[in-house]
Motif scaffolding. Structure first.
Motif, PDB file in Angstrom:
ATOM      1  N   LEU A  30     -20.972  23.704 -41.961  1.00 27.61           N
ATOM      2  CA  LEU A  30     -19.672  24.024 -42.559  1.00 27.61           C
ATOM      3  C   LEU A  30     -18.530  23.396 -41.776  1.00 27.61           C
ATOM      4  O   LEU A  30     -17.456  23.151 -42.336  1.00 27.61           O
ATOM      5  CB  LEU A  30     -19.491  25.540 -42.666  1.00 27.61           C
ATOM      6  N   LEU A  55     -25.053  34.044 -44.459  1.00 30.35           N
ATOM      7  CA  LEU A  55     -23.643  33.924 -44.841  1.00 30.35           C
ATOM      8  C   LEU A  55     -22.941  35.279 -44.769  1.00 30.35           C
ATOM      9  O   LEU A  55     -21.788  35.364 -44.345  1.00 30.35           O
ATOM     10  CB  LEU A  55     -23.510  33.332 -46.239  1.00 30.35           C
ATOM     11  N   ARG A  59     -19.703  36.081 -42.594  1.00 32.31           N
ATOM     12  CA  ARG A  59     -18.502  36.662 -43.215  1.00 32.31           C
ATOM     13  C   ARG A  59     -18.108  37.942 -42.479  1.00 32.31           C
ATOM     14  O   ARG A  59     -16.937  38.153 -42.161  1.00 32.31           O
ATOM     15  CB  ARG A  59     -18.746  36.986 -44.697  1.00 32.31           C
ATOM     16  N   VAL A  64     -16.589  32.805 -41.438  1.00 32.48           N
ATOM     17  CA  VAL A  64     -16.525  32.014 -42.665  1.00 32.48           C
ATOM     18  C   VAL A  64     -15.870  32.843 -43.767  1.00 32.48           C
ATOM     19  O   VAL A  64     -15.843  34.074 -43.701  1.00 32.48           O
ATOM     20  CB  VAL A  64     -17.916  31.509 -43.149  1.00 32.48           C
ATOM     21  N   ALA A  66     -15.447  33.034 -48.195  1.00 33.40           N
ATOM     22  CA  ALA A  66     -15.931  32.609 -49.503  1.00 33.40           C
ATOM     23  C   ALA A  66     -14.725  32.292 -50.371  1.00 33.40           C
ATOM     24  O   ALA A  66     -13.816  33.118 -50.505  1.00 33.40           O
ATOM     25  CB  ALA A  66     -16.766  33.718 -50.133  1.00 33.40           C
ATOM     26  N   THR A  73     -18.995  29.798 -55.805  1.00 32.85           N
ATOM     27  CA  THR A  73     -18.331  30.164 -54.553  1.00 32.85           C
ATOM     28  C   THR A  73     -18.625  29.091 -53.523  1.00 32.85           C
ATOM     29  O   THR A  73     -19.762  28.672 -53.357  1.00 32.85           O
ATOM     30  CB  THR A  73     -18.842  31.527 -54.047  1.00 32.85           C
ATOM     31  N   TYR A  75     -18.161  28.007 -49.428  1.00 39.51           N
ATOM     32  CA  TYR A  75     -17.957  28.591 -48.101  1.00 39.51           C
ATOM     33  C   TYR A  75     -17.323  27.566 -47.176  1.00 39.51           C
ATOM     34  O   TYR A  75     -17.609  26.369 -47.269  1.00 39.51           O
ATOM     35  CB  TYR A  75     -19.288  29.084 -47.518  1.00 39.51           C
ATOM     36  N   GLU A  76     -16.467  28.087 -46.311  1.00 37.49           N
ATOM     37  CA  GLU A  76     -15.805  27.236 -45.329  1.00 37.49           C
ATOM     38  C   GLU A  76     -15.468  28.071 -44.101  1.00 37.49           C
ATOM     39  O   GLU A  76     -15.447  29.305 -44.169  1.00 37.49           O
ATOM     40  CB  GLU A  76     -14.544  26.605 -45.918  1.00 37.49           C
TER      41      GLU A  76
END
Length: 111
Positions: A30, A55, A59, A64, A66, A73, A75-76
């Motif tokens: 990512l 993930l 989160r 990260v 969403a 969706t 992710y970053e």
């Protein structure tokens, strides 16, 4: 609405996230570019279910986010500075590896 973690919790959250090699690989992927879960699962060679669990952990740790993109969706990283932090950690580990300051390194191969 997300809140900022207290200073004392930040290293613990980062440590929890980095405690698993798959999450480390996921963060590094990512760092290169935001991605959709199906692409990440293919890149990492793991099932989507397993990826989903990792993930969720990232989160929950606040590393990260969403981002809804239509019906999908993406992710970053939650903050662009995470990439710099990962670089700093990788460089620190390389420095420790080369230094071998642990007294048991030669006999136990621990460091």
């Amino acid at each position: 609405m997300p809140t900022v973690a207290p200073d004392s919790e930040v290293p613990a959250r980062f440590g929890r996230a980095l405690a698993d090699p798959i999450r480390c690989r996921l963060l590094l992927a990512l760092r290169e570019a935001p991605a959709h879960p199906s692409d990440l699962a293919d890149t990492l060679g793991i099932s989507r279910t397993r990826l989903s669990n990792h993930l969720a952990c990232l989160r929950d740790c606040g590393l990260v986010v969403a981002v809804p993109v239509g019906r999908r969706t993406r992710y970053e990283p939650a903050d662009e500075r995470l990439g710099h932090a990962l670089d700093d950690l990788r460089n620190a580990v390389v420095a420790v590896e080369a230094d071998k300051t642990c007294p048991d390194a030669k006999t136990k191969g621990c460091c």
